[in-house]
Scaffold this active site. Structure first.
Site, PDB file in Angstrom:
ATOM      1  N   GLU A  51       1.810 -33.985 -31.791  1.00 49.53           N
ATOM      2  CA  GLU A  51       2.378 -34.974 -32.715  1.00 49.53           C
ATOM      3  C   GLU A  51       3.001 -34.196 -33.874  1.00 49.53           C
ATOM      4  O   GLU A  51       2.313 -33.448 -34.579  1.00 49.53           O
ATOM      5  CB  GLU A  51       1.315 -35.945 -33.253  1.00 49.53           C
ATOM      6  CG  GLU A  51       1.963 -37.023 -34.139  1.00 49.53           C
ATOM      7  CD  GLU A  51       0.971 -37.901 -34.905  1.00 49.53           C
ATOM      8  OE1 GLU A  51      -0.244 -37.661 -34.851  1.00 49.53           O
ATOM      9  OE2 GLU A  51       1.454 -38.818 -35.599  1.00 49.53           O
ATOM     10  N   ASP A  76       1.498 -30.626 -39.127  1.00 44.96           N
ATOM     11  CA  ASP A  76       2.088 -31.097 -40.382  1.00 44.96           C
ATOM     12  C   ASP A  76       1.986 -29.953 -41.383  1.00 44.96           C
ATOM     13  O   ASP A  76       1.164 -29.051 -41.226  1.00 44.96           O
ATOM     14  CB  ASP A  76       1.334 -32.338 -40.915  1.00 44.96           C
ATOM     15  CG  ASP A  76       2.196 -33.180 -41.853  1.00 44.96           C
ATOM     16  OD1 ASP A  76       2.578 -34.306 -41.462  1.00 44.96           O
ATOM     17  OD2 ASP A  76       2.487 -32.728 -42.979  1.00 44.96           O
ATOM     18  N   ASP A 125      10.733 -38.260 -41.839  1.00 46.78           N
ATOM     19  CA  ASP A 125      11.724 -38.504 -42.888  1.00 46.78           C
ATOM     20  C   ASP A 125      13.086 -38.644 -42.206  1.00 46.78           C
ATOM     21  O   ASP A 125      13.493 -37.747 -41.460  1.00 46.78           O
ATOM     22  CB  ASP A 125      11.707 -37.302 -43.853  1.00 46.78           C
ATOM     23  CG  ASP A 125      12.628 -37.512 -45.038  1.00 46.78           C
ATOM     24  OD1 ASP A 125      13.611 -38.269 -44.903  1.00 46.78           O
ATOM     25  OD2 ASP A 125      12.364 -36.912 -46.092  1.00 46.78           O
ATOM     26  N   LYS A 129      20.851 -37.917 -45.655  1.00 47.18           N
ATOM     27  CA  LYS A 129      21.986 -37.112 -46.140  1.00 47.18           C
ATOM     28  C   LYS A 129      22.145 -35.795 -45.396  1.00 47.18           C
ATOM     29  O   LYS A 129      23.129 -35.093 -45.567  1.00 47.18           O
ATOM     30  CB  LYS A 129      21.811 -36.832 -47.630  1.00 47.18           C
ATOM     31  CG  LYS A 129      21.924 -38.098 -48.456  1.00 47.18           C
ATOM     32  CD  LYS A 129      22.016 -37.803 -49.932  1.00 47.18           C
ATOM     33  CE  LYS A 129      22.153 -39.125 -50.671  1.00 47.18           C
ATOM     34  NZ  LYS A 129      21.602 -39.072 -51.996  1.00 47.18           N
ATOM     35  N   ASP A 159      10.720 -46.412 -38.611  1.00 46.65           N
ATOM     36  CA  ASP A 159      11.144 -47.652 -39.263  1.00 46.65           C
ATOM     37  C   ASP A 159      12.607 -47.557 -39.654  1.00 46.65           C
ATOM     38  O   ASP A 159      13.185 -48.536 -40.121  1.00 46.65           O
ATOM     39  CB  ASP A 159      10.334 -47.869 -40.553  1.00 46.65           C
ATOM     40  CG  ASP A 159      10.568 -46.715 -41.509  1.00 46.65           C
ATOM     41  OD1 ASP A 159      10.267 -45.568 -41.138  1.00 46.65           O
ATOM     42  OD2 ASP A 159      11.114 -46.951 -42.606  1.00 46.65           O
TER      43      ASP A 159
HETATM   44  C1  LIG Z   1       6.678 -40.043 -43.587  1.00 47.09           C
HETATM   45  S1  LIG Z   1       5.374 -38.989 -43.204  1.00 47.09           S
HETATM   46  C2  LIG Z   1       4.734 -39.669 -41.691  1.00 47.09           C
HETATM   47  C3  LIG Z   1       3.316 -39.232 -41.440  1.00 47.09           C
HETATM   48  C4  LIG Z   1       2.666 -39.867 -40.194  1.00 47.09           C
HETATM   49  N1  LIG Z   1       3.348 -39.486 -38.989  1.00 47.09           N
HETATM   50  C5  LIG Z   1       2.613 -41.365 -40.317  1.00 47.09           C
HETATM   51  O1  LIG Z   1       3.391 -42.032 -39.620  1.00 47.09           O
HETATM   52  O2  LIG Z   1       1.794 -41.877 -41.093  1.00 47.09           O
HETATM   53  C6  LIG Z   1       6.219 -37.530 -42.606  1.00 47.09           C
HETATM   54  C7  LIG Z   1       5.297 -36.344 -42.442  1.00 47.09           C
HETATM   55  O3  LIG Z   1       6.043 -35.269 -41.895  1.00 47.09           O
HETATM   56  C8  LIG Z   1       5.646 -34.057 -42.533  1.00 47.09           C
HETATM   57  N2  LIG Z   1       6.773 -33.123 -42.439  1.00 47.09           N
HETATM   58  C9  LIG Z   1       8.048 -33.341 -42.829  1.00 47.09           C
HETATM   59  N3  LIG Z   1       8.816 -32.280 -42.557  1.00 47.09           N
HETATM   60  C10 LIG Z   1       8.004 -31.369 -41.951  1.00 47.09           C
HETATM   61  C11 LIG Z   1       8.208 -30.064 -41.424  1.00 47.09           C
HETATM   62  N4  LIG Z   1       9.406 -29.497 -41.433  1.00 47.09           N
HETATM   63  N5  LIG Z   1       7.161 -29.417 -40.879  1.00 47.09           N
HETATM   64  C12 LIG Z   1       5.927 -30.001 -40.871  1.00 47.09           C
HETATM   65  N6  LIG Z   1       5.683 -31.231 -41.342  1.00 47.09           N
HETATM   66  C13 LIG Z   1       6.697 -31.905 -41.882  1.00 47.09           C
HETATM   67  C14 LIG Z   1       5.302 -34.468 -43.952  1.00 47.09           C
HETATM   68  O4  LIG Z   1       4.423 -33.545 -44.552  1.00 47.09           O
HETATM   69  C15 LIG Z   1       4.684 -35.845 -43.748  1.00 47.09           C
HETATM   70  O5  LIG Z   1       3.276 -35.787 -43.621  1.00 47.09           O
END
Ligand SMILES: C[S@@+](CC[C@H](N)C(=O)[O-])C[C@H]1O[C@@H](n2cnc3c(N)ncnc32)[C@H](O)[C@@H]1O
Length: 220
Positions: A51, A76, A125, A129, A159
């Site tokens: 994941e 993560d 995310d 942009k 979403d």
């Molecule tokens: C919006 S949160 C979603 C977390 C989880 N999947 C949820 O749905 O509750 C996005 C997650 O991706 C992680 N993340 C973003 N870019 C990342 C990267 N390049 N490498 C590791 N983690 C990343 C962030 O730290 C964050 O915990």
């Protein structure tokens, strides 16, 4: 840094199923588990499911409980969030769960070719942009391809309609990738019950706010 965060980081250091290698270690030597997660860590020959951006790890833990015959690794960069999943995995003595604290961009340092069977990308995310930074951009798909088995499956739950539309219509279809299923409103769809059974932290928030959740299941 809050006390809570420091306490979580300290407890993370005690968990034997958390890997948090330093970048310099990766450059200097091979990551110890690369190519041998099954033998050296899980001690079985079961499939490995990743994941990406697992946050608190609800999906990794939920799938791990549902499928004891598979191994799950949540990745993560944020250790304080990941602590939640680690805590549950350890309290519940789950032997099919590991967490990896690092950047998704580095995954081919952690896994050998053909080592991974399936990937879940949960509520990333959308990087509105910066298309190149999207976790379903061609650059990232090429990275996943390096570690996935042939015919492996990738799931995207988001979403963000923009990310869904981009992934489907600007990446997968033009690149002739194998789209197995897609919906722009997962919870209005009567199929895919299983995909709805486990909800991530962000998913629950978006659902409570009435946002449609989109889903794509595809292969490379
Ligand atoms: C919006 S949160 C979603 C977390 C989880 N999947 C949820 O749905 O509750 C996005 C997650 O991706 C992680 N993340 C973003 N870019 C990342 C990267 N390049 N490498 C590791 N983690 C990343 C962030 O730290 C964050 O915990």
């Amino acid at each position: 840094m809050s006390k809570n965060k420091l306490e979580r980081f300290a407890e993370n250091d005690t968990f034997s199923n958390l890997f948090q290698p330093q970048y310099r270690e990766l450059l200097q030597e091979n990551f110890a588990m690369k190519g041998c997660w099954r033998e050296a860590f899980f001690h079985n020959n079961n499939p490995i499911v990743l994941e990406l951006g697992c946050g608190k790890g609800e999906y990794t833990i939920g799938l791990g409980k549902k499928y004891p015959q598979k191994n799950f690794i949540g990745l993560d960069i944020k250790g304080a969030r990941m602590w939640r999943g680690l805590k549950t995995a350890n309290e519940d003595k789950m032997t099919n769960i590991a967490f990896l604290r690092s950047r998704i961009q580095l995954i081919d340092y952690f896994f050998a070719p053909n080592e991974v069977d399936e990937i879940w990308i949960t509520f990333p995310d959308p990087q509105l942009k910066k298309p190149n930074k999207r976790l379903t951009s061609p650059r990232f798909l090429a990275l996943y391809d390096k570690i996935l088995k042939p015919n492996a499956i990738i799931h995207l739950k988001t979403d963000s309609y923009e990310l869904y539309d981009y992934t489907l219509n600007e990446v997968l279809l033009p690149m002739s990738k194998r789209v197995i299923f897609n919906t722009d409103n997962l919870y209005a769809d009567q199929t895919n019950i299983e995909v709805k059974e486990i909800k991530t932290f962000y998913e629950s928030m978006y659902l409570a706010a009435g946002k449609p959740i989109t889903y794509i299941k595809f292969g490379l």
